[in-house]
Design a protein around this motif. Structure first.
Motif, mmCIF file in Angstrom:
data_model
loop_
_atom_site.group_PDB
_atom_site.id
_atom_site.type_symbol
_atom_site.label_atom_id
_atom_site.label_comp_id
_atom_site.label_asym_id
_atom_site.label_seq_id
_atom_site.Cartn_x
_atom_site.Cartn_y
_atom_site.Cartn_z
ATOM 1 N N VAL A 22 0.162 7.816 -6.738
ATOM 2 C CA VAL A 22 -0.878 8.635 -6.126
ATOM 3 C C VAL A 22 -0.450 10.104 -6.126
ATOM 4 O O VAL A 22 -1.253 11.006 -6.408
ATOM 5 N N ALA A 23 0.834 10.374 -5.881
ATOM 6 C CA ALA A 23 1.335 11.756 -5.915
ATOM 7 C C ALA A 23 1.216 12.341 -7.320
ATOM 8 O O ALA A 23 0.780 13.494 -7.483
ATOM 9 N N GLU A 24 1.581 11.567 -8.314
ATOM 10 C CA GLU A 24 1.482 12.042 -9.707
ATOM 11 C C GLU A 24 0.044 12.347 -10.089
ATOM 12 O O GLU A 24 -0.224 13.322 -10.802
ATOM 13 N N GLY A 25 -0.891 11.522 -9.625
ATOM 14 C CA GLY A 25 -2.299 11.767 -9.904
ATOM 15 C C GLY A 25 -2.756 13.118 -9.379
ATOM 16 O O GLY A 25 -3.539 13.818 -10.030
ATOM 17 N N VAL A 26 -2.261 13.494 -8.210
ATOM 18 C CA VAL A 26 -2.606 14.798 -7.635
ATOM 19 C C VAL A 26 -1.888 15.909 -8.390
ATOM 20 O O VAL A 26 -2.503 16.875 -8.851
ATOM 21 N N LEU A 27 -0.574 15.775 -8.534
ATOM 22 C CA LEU A 27 0.237 16.836 -9.134
ATOM 23 C C LEU A 27 -0.138 17.111 -10.586
ATOM 24 O O LEU A 27 -0.181 18.275 -11.011
ATOM 25 N N ASN A 28 -0.412 16.067 -11.358
ATOM 26 C CA ASN A 28 -0.773 16.254 -12.766
ATOM 27 C C ASN A 28 -2.122 16.926 -12.948
ATOM 28 O O ASN A 28 -2.472 17.337 -14.052
ATOM 29 N N ASN A 29 -2.870 17.035 -11.852
ATOM 30 C CA ASN A 29 -4.175 17.693 -11.888
ATOM 31 C C ASN A 29 -4.211 18.936 -11.004
ATOM 32 O O ASN A 29 -5.253 19.354 -10.538
ATOM 33 N N LYS A 30 -3.011 19.490 -10.776
ATOM 34 C CA LYS A 30 -2.829 20.767 -10.071
ATOM 35 C C LYS A 30 -3.312 20.757 -8.624
ATOM 36 O O LYS A 30 -3.800 21.763 -8.115
ATOM 37 N N GLY A 31 -3.162 19.598 -7.972
ATOM 38 C CA GLY A 31 -3.520 19.494 -6.566
ATOM 39 C C GLY A 31 -2.319 19.696 -5.660
ATOM 40 O O GLY A 31 -1.188 19.881 -6.122
ATOM 41 N N MET A 32 -2.570 19.657 -4.359
ATOM 42 C CA MET A 32 -1.546 19.896 -3.338
ATOM 43 C C MET A 32 -1.073 18.570 -2.743
ATOM 44 O O MET A 32 -1.891 17.728 -2.379
ATOM 45 N N VAL A 33 0.259 18.432 -2.636
ATOM 46 C CA VAL A 33 0.856 17.209 -2.090
ATOM 47 C C VAL A 33 1.931 17.575 -1.083
ATOM 48 O O VAL A 33 2.875 18.305 -1.400
ATOM 49 N N VAL A 64 13.173 10.223 -2.959
ATOM 50 C CA VAL A 64 12.271 11.340 -2.684
ATOM 51 C C VAL A 64 11.747 11.967 -3.984
ATOM 52 O O VAL A 64 12.452 12.051 -4.984
ATOM 53 N N HIS A 65 10.493 12.373 -3.948
ATOM 54 C CA HIS A 65 9.863 13.064 -5.074
ATOM 55 C C HIS A 65 10.245 14.539 -4.967
ATOM 56 O O HIS A 65 9.946 15.189 -3.971
ATOM 57 N N GLU A 66 10.867 15.078 -5.981
ATOM 58 C CA GLU A 66 11.397 16.452 -5.929
ATOM 59 C C GLU A 66 10.397 17.517 -6.370
ATOM 60 O O GLU A 66 10.709 18.698 -6.307
ATOM 61 N N GLU A 67 9.211 17.139 -6.828
ATOM 62 C CA GLU A 67 8.283 18.122 -7.390
ATOM 63 C C GLU A 67 7.023 18.305 -6.555
ATOM 64 O O GLU A 67 5.975 18.706 -7.082
ATOM 65 N N LEU A 68 7.101 18.034 -5.275
ATOM 66 C CA LEU A 68 5.938 18.141 -4.399
ATOM 67 C C LEU A 68 5.646 19.590 -4.037
ATOM 68 O O LEU A 68 6.517 20.455 -4.135
ATOM 69 N N THR A 69 4.434 19.837 -3.584
ATOM 70 C CA THR A 69 4.070 21.159 -3.078
ATOM 71 C C THR A 69 4.926 21.496 -1.867
ATOM 72 O O THR A 69 5.413 22.619 -1.730
ATOM 73 N N GLU A 70 5.125 20.504 -1.014
ATOM 74 C CA GLU A 70 5.956 20.686 0.184
ATOM 75 C C GLU A 70 6.562 19.344 0.564
ATOM 76 O O GLU A 70 5.908 18.310 0.454
ATOM 77 N N LEU A 71 7.811 19.379 1.004
ATOM 78 C CA LEU A 71 8.486 18.179 1.499
ATOM 79 C C LEU A 71 8.956 18.453 2.917
ATOM 80 O O LEU A 71 9.652 19.439 3.169
ATOM 81 N N ILE A 72 8.556 17.588 3.828
ATOM 82 C CA ILE A 72 8.969 17.694 5.229
ATOM 83 C C ILE A 72 9.888 16.519 5.519
ATOM 84 O O ILE A 72 9.525 15.367 5.277
ATOM 85 N N VAL A 73 11.079 16.812 6.040
ATOM 86 C CA VAL A 73 12.056 15.772 6.371
ATOM 87 C C VAL A 73 12.087 15.608 7.884
ATOM 88 O O VAL A 73 12.285 16.577 8.616
ATOM 89 N N THR A 74 11.868 14.368 8.342
ATOM 90 C CA THR A 74 11.864 14.075 9.772
ATOM 91 C C THR A 74 13.128 13.303 10.150
ATOM 92 O O THR A 74 13.839 12.786 9.288
#
Length: 193
Positions: free
Chosen positions: A49-60, A74-84
Motif C-alpha cells: 500500500v505504501a509503494e502504491g502511494v509513493l510510486n504515484n507521488k503521494g504522501m505517506v 522499516v520503509h526508508e523512503e517514506l515522506t515522514e517516519l515517526i518512531v514511538t
C-alpha cells in the motif's frame, strides 16, 4: 478525507490479490490526494500500500515503534517516519494523524488495531468513518461473527452499521466520504473526547 490510516498485514498472505488490491488502494490515495498513515513497514501488504502511494507521488507517514524499527522492517523512503516508544503510542499517533480508517487483510495485529479504533468510535472518542476493504471476501467470516454478536445481544445494530464494507476501492471511499456518524453518547462529556 485528507488522511486515512490503513491497518493491514506485515505478511503478503498466500493470495496475490491482497497485495495487488493494497497497491491499487495506495495508487488511488495518491490520485485523490489522500495521505496514507500506516505502520511504517516495507514488508507485506503494508509495503504494497505504501509503494502504491509513493510510486504515484503521494504522501505517506509511517508510524513504527522503536523495537520494530530495530528489526529492519522499516520503509526508508517514506515522506515522514515517526518512531514511538510502544504500540499504544503508535495507535494514538495514527489516530491523531488521520480522519478515516481502512482495514485490509491481515492477522492478529491488524484486527487488534481495527477493533480498538472501532471501540473508540463506539465510545464516542472519534467519529471517523471506518471501512473494511473486503478483498476476495477475506473478512466474510469476521463480519458474520459481528452479526452473531448483534443477534446475541452483545453489540448494538447501530454500532455494527457504522462499519462500512465493500470489495471495491472506489465504492468504499464513496461510502466513507458520505458517512454520517452516530451522535456522541450522552454519558461521554466533551472533556473526554
Amino acid at each position: 478525507m485528507k488522511s486515512i490510516v490503513v491497518f493491514c498485514g506485515s505478511s503478503e498472505g498466500i493470495v496475490s490479490d491482497y497485495g495487488v488490491k493494497a497497491y491499487e488502494l495506495g495508487e488511488t490515495f495518491a490520485k485523490k490526494d489522500i495521505q496514507l498513515v500506516y505502520g511504517g513497514a516495507k514488508i507485506g501488504i503494508m509495503g504494497k500500500v505504501a509503494e502504491g502511494v509513493l510510486n504515484n507521488k503521494g504522501m505517506v507517514i509511517g508510524v513504527i515503534p522503536v523495537f520494530l524499527k530495530k528489526k529492519e522492517v522499516v520503509h526508508e523512503e517514506l515522506t515522514e517516519l515517526i518512531v514511538t516508544q510502544n504500540m499504544h503510542e503508535r495507535k494514538l499517533k495514527m489516530h491523531e494523524l488521520s480522519d478515516g480508517i481502512i482495514m485490509l487483510p491481515g492477522g492478529f495485529g491488524t484486527l487488534e488495531e481495527f477493533f480498538e479504533m472501532l471501540t473508540w468510535s463506539q465510545l464516542g472518542l472519534h467519529q471517523y468513518p471506518i471501512g473494511i476493504l473486503n478483498t476476495n471476501g477475506f473478512y466474510d467470516s469476521l463480519l458474520q461473527m459481528m452479526h452473531d454478536m448483534v443477534q446475541n445481544g452483545f453489540v448494538k445494530k447501530e454500532h455494527l452499521n457504522t462499519i462500512l464494507v465493500d470489495d471495491t476501492i472506489e465504492t468504499l471511499l464513496h461510502k466513507m466520504e458520505n458517512y454520517i456518524p452516530l451522535p456522541t453518547p450522552k454519558w461521554i462529556n466533551k472533556e473526554q473526547l
